[in-house]
Design a protein around this motif. Structure first.
Motif, PDB file in Angstrom:
ATOM      1  N   ASP A  34       5.441   8.403   2.059  1.00 56.40           N
ATOM      2  CA  ASP A  34       6.545   8.644   1.135  1.00 56.40           C
ATOM      3  C   ASP A  34       7.810   7.939   1.575  1.00 56.40           C
ATOM      4  O   ASP A  34       8.522   7.365   0.761  1.00 56.40           O
ATOM      5  N   THR A  37       7.287   4.233   0.977  1.00 51.07           N
ATOM      6  CA  THR A  37       7.259   3.974  -0.463  1.00 51.07           C
ATOM      7  C   THR A  37       8.666   4.056  -1.032  1.00 51.07           C
ATOM      8  O   THR A  37       9.073   3.210  -1.821  1.00 51.07           O
ATOM      9  N   TRP A  40      10.539   0.989  -0.111  1.00 50.08           N
ATOM     10  CA  TRP A  40      10.078  -0.138  -0.924  1.00 50.08           C
ATOM     11  C   TRP A  40      10.716  -0.069  -2.306  1.00 50.08           C
ATOM     12  O   TRP A  40      11.188  -1.072  -2.840  1.00 50.08           O
ATOM     13  N   SER A  65       7.847   3.576  -8.952  1.00 51.59           N
ATOM     14  CA  SER A  65       7.035   4.552  -8.219  1.00 51.59           C
ATOM     15  C   SER A  65       5.674   4.745  -8.874  1.00 51.59           C
ATOM     16  O   SER A  65       4.695   5.040  -8.195  1.00 51.59           O
ATOM     17  N   HIS A  68       4.055   0.605  -8.728  1.00 52.99           N
ATOM     18  CA  HIS A  68       4.087  -0.078  -7.421  1.00 52.99           C
ATOM     19  C   HIS A  68       4.007  -1.585  -7.590  1.00 52.99           C
ATOM     20  O   HIS A  68       3.405  -2.284  -6.781  1.00 52.99           O
TER      21      HIS A  68
END
Length: 177
Positions: A34, A37, A40, A65, A68
């Motif tokens: 998480d 992510t 990112w 989200s 991706h």
């Protein structure tokens, strides 16, 4: 018959244990992932926001989200497809970036950025004033020098000539109107 039932129960128990182990690993990976992510997503929000400053940041974050994939989000925005509404239980609901994190193109410019133009940025005021009517273009020879400094100087002169030429055209256009 009793052996068959025991064998079936043992197989179900093994499947259940393996499934719990795999689901447990996935959930621990997700909690560790998480943070990466989210980092990112935050890095790529800026990338998308620079191309589409009018796109709501929370929707961009939510779409990133889900997919991706920056290219899918950009493709949706290019095709004027509305990004999905952020659900109420999503962590991206009302998501905004801190002004320091938004980078140089936040939509609001400081007074110094507003006043600065290309003439000032490239310090061409004196060239504009001293030779406002000179339309001699920079030589358009395709002879590239082997020296990096000479190539950079040539490109700089071309850039300056293009800026000054555009400035003259704009001045002519405004005097005609």
């Amino acid at each position: 018959m009793d052996d068959l039932i025991l064998l079936l129960l043992a197989a179900l128990l093994i499947v259940f244990v393996v499934r719990q182990i795999l689901v447990g690993e996935r959930s621990s990976t997700t909690t560790r992932g998480d943070a990466s992510t989210r980092q990112w997503i935050e890095r790529n929000i800026d990338q998308v926001s620079l191309m589409f400053p009018q796109a709501p940041v929370d929707r961009v974050a939510y779409d990133l989200s889900r997919t991706h994939d920056v290219s899918q989000t950009v493709e949706k925005l290019m095709n004027n497809v509305e990004l999905p509404e952020v659900p109420a239980n999503s962590p991206f609901r009302g998501y905004t970036r801190a002004p320091a994190d938004r980078g140089p193109h936040t939509g609001k410019q400081s007074e110094s950025e507003v006043r600065e133009n290309l003439i000032q940025r490239y310090r061409l005021q004196d060239r504009l004033e001293e030779d406002s009517q000179d339309t001699s273009p920079v030589s358009s020879q395709n002879n590239w020098s082997k020296s990096r400094q000479e190539r950079e100087a040539l490109l700089q002169r071309r850039k300056e000539a293009a800026i000054l030429s555009a400035r003259r055209r704009m001045a002519q256009k405004t005097t005609v109107e």
